[in-house]
Scaffold this motif. Structure first.
Motif, short mmCIF file in Angstrom:
data_model
loop_
_atom_site.label_atom_id
_atom_site.label_comp_id
_atom_site.label_asym_id
_atom_site.label_seq_id
_atom_site.Cartn_x
_atom_site.Cartn_y
_atom_site.Cartn_z
N MET A 1 0.80 -1.09 -0.15
CA MET A 1 -0.11 -0.10 -0.02
C MET A 1 0.84 1.24 0.13
N SER A 2 1.67 1.59 0.83
CA SER A 2 2.55 2.66 1.04
C SER A 2 1.77 3.86 0.82
N GLY A 3 2.61 4.96 0.46
CA GLY A 3 1.82 6.12 0.31
C GLY A 3 2.21 7.04 1.41
N PHE A 4 3.59 6.93 1.79
CA PHE A 4 3.98 7.82 3.08
C PHE A 4 4.33 9.19 2.53
N ILE A 5 3.35 10.07 2.99
CA ILE A 5 3.68 11.46 2.41
C ILE A 5 3.67 12.49 3.65
N GLY A 6 4.55 13.14 3.87
CA GLY A 6 4.34 14.33 4.89
C GLY A 6 6.00 14.13 5.51
N LYS A 7 5.90 15.13 6.68
CA LYS A 7 7.28 15.17 7.24
C LYS A 7 6.82 15.37 8.88
N GLU A 8 7.59 14.77 9.62
CA GLU A 8 7.30 14.71 11.42
C GLU A 8 8.96 14.83 11.85
N GLN A 9 8.92 15.43 13.12
CA GLN A 9 10.16 15.39 13.79
C GLN A 9 9.37 14.50 14.99
N HIS A 10 10.65 13.71 15.45
CA HIS A 10 10.60 12.68 16.51
C HIS A 10 11.91 12.70 17.11
N ALA A 11 12.11 12.03 18.38
CA ALA A 11 13.26 11.97 19.09
C ALA A 11 13.86 10.31 19.16
N ILE A 12 15.13 10.29 19.31
CA ILE A 12 15.30 8.95 19.21
C ILE A 12 15.58 8.82 21.08
N ASP A 13 14.88 7.77 21.59
CA ASP A 13 15.11 7.59 22.96
C ASP A 13 16.47 7.25 23.47
N ASP A 14 16.55 7.24 24.61
CA ASP A 14 17.99 6.69 25.38
C ASP A 14 18.67 5.32 25.02
N LYS A 15 17.64 4.43 24.23
CA LYS A 15 17.92 3.02 23.91
C LYS A 15 18.10 3.12 22.25
N GLY A 16 18.18 4.31 21.72
CA GLY A 16 18.12 4.20 20.45
C GLY A 16 17.12 3.87 19.51
N ASP A 56 24.16 10.26 1.01
CA ASP A 56 23.71 11.55 0.94
C ASP A 56 23.85 11.90 2.77
N GLY A 57 23.95 10.86 3.44
CA GLY A 57 23.95 11.17 5.06
C GLY A 57 22.81 10.85 5.70
N SER A 58 21.64 10.27 4.85
CA SER A 58 20.27 9.99 5.64
C SER A 58 20.04 8.49 5.68
N LEU A 59 18.84 8.02 6.35
CA LEU A 59 18.72 6.68 6.30
C LEU A 59 17.29 6.43 5.77
N GLY A 117 24.45 11.39 11.50
CA GLY A 117 24.46 12.41 12.28
C GLY A 117 23.60 12.61 13.33
N ILE A 118 22.58 11.45 13.45
CA ILE A 118 21.51 11.88 14.55
C ILE A 118 21.84 11.54 15.93
N SER A 119 21.61 12.39 16.78
CA SER A 119 22.03 12.25 18.16
C SER A 119 20.57 11.95 18.88
N ARG A 120 19.85 13.00 18.83
CA ARG A 120 18.46 12.97 19.43
C ARG A 120 17.42 13.07 18.69
N ASP A 121 17.19 14.50 18.06
CA ASP A 121 15.93 14.67 17.03
C ASP A 121 16.40 14.16 15.79
N GLU A 137 19.31 19.29 11.25
CA GLU A 137 20.24 20.41 10.56
C GLU A 137 20.71 20.03 9.19
N LYS A 138 21.05 18.47 9.03
CA LYS A 138 21.44 18.18 7.75
C LYS A 138 20.32 18.39 6.64
N LEU A 139 19.08 17.97 7.00
CA LEU A 139 18.11 18.31 6.05
C LEU A 139 17.92 19.70 5.77
N SER A 140 17.82 20.54 6.94
CA SER A 140 17.73 22.02 6.52
C SER A 140 18.92 22.47 5.60
N LYS A 141 20.12 22.10 5.91
CA LYS A 141 21.17 22.30 5.03
C LYS A 141 21.00 21.98 3.46
#
Length: 158
Positions: A1-16, A56-59, A117-121, A137-141
């Motif tokens: 099915m897929s159809g992933f559209i949009g952008k969201e910001q989340h955080a990585i927890d202490d366990k990755g 390009d430095g993404s996942l 380059g993901i540490s938290r957000d 910050e990478k995406l913004s750049k």
């Protein structure tokens, strides 16, 4: 099915672990289910995703059904052609399988987080058949540095 559209910001927890946004989970064909434990390395079972380091430095995150199509092309590459063998090596070195738990979280390895380059957000971009993970910050750049190219690229491909 897929159809992933949009952008969201989340955080990585202490366990990755990263929470896959609910609106993306609703679009997925795999459903996390604790009762169907699968071995690490087999995302084809319920709740698994393929994660790939991109130059390009993404996942990128792929559902098993989408990755299976790419896998067919990879399997057709020859182990006896040096370029095709190298491509296979580079692809598989950059690939992992992750399980999604009942809360919709996936655990990302330190290696993969460091690559991006993901540490938290993290920004999760829905790109139809895949999700792309970026350090904010990478995406913004990337967007800022390439904003002037958008019209040219869109004109070339649309």
């Amino acid at each position: 099915m897929s159809g992933f559209i949009g952008k969201e910001q989340h955080a990585i927890d202490d366990k990755g672990r990263l929470m896959i946004p609910a609106r993306f989970r609703r679009r997925m064909t795999v459903v996390p289910d604790e009762s169907q434990k699968s071995s690490r390395g087999s995302a084809s079972d319920a709740g698994g995703l393929y994660v790939m380091k991109v130059p390009d430095g993404s996942l990128e995150l792929y559902e098993p059904s989408v990755w299976a199509e790419k896998e067919q092309a990879i399997v057709r590459l020859s182990d006896f052609n040096p370029d095709e063998r190298l491509l296979k090596t580079l692809l598989y070195e950059s690939l992992d399988c992750v399980e999604m738990d009942r809360q919709g979280r996936i655990a990302l390895s330190r290696e993969f987080l460091q690559h991006a380059g993901i540490s938290r957000d993290v920004v999760i971009v829905g790109a139809n058949v895949k999700m792309i993970l970026w350090a904010p910050e990478k995406l913004s750049k990337v967007v800022r540095d390439n904003a002037s190219r958008f019209q040219v690229l869109a004109g070339r491909y649309f």
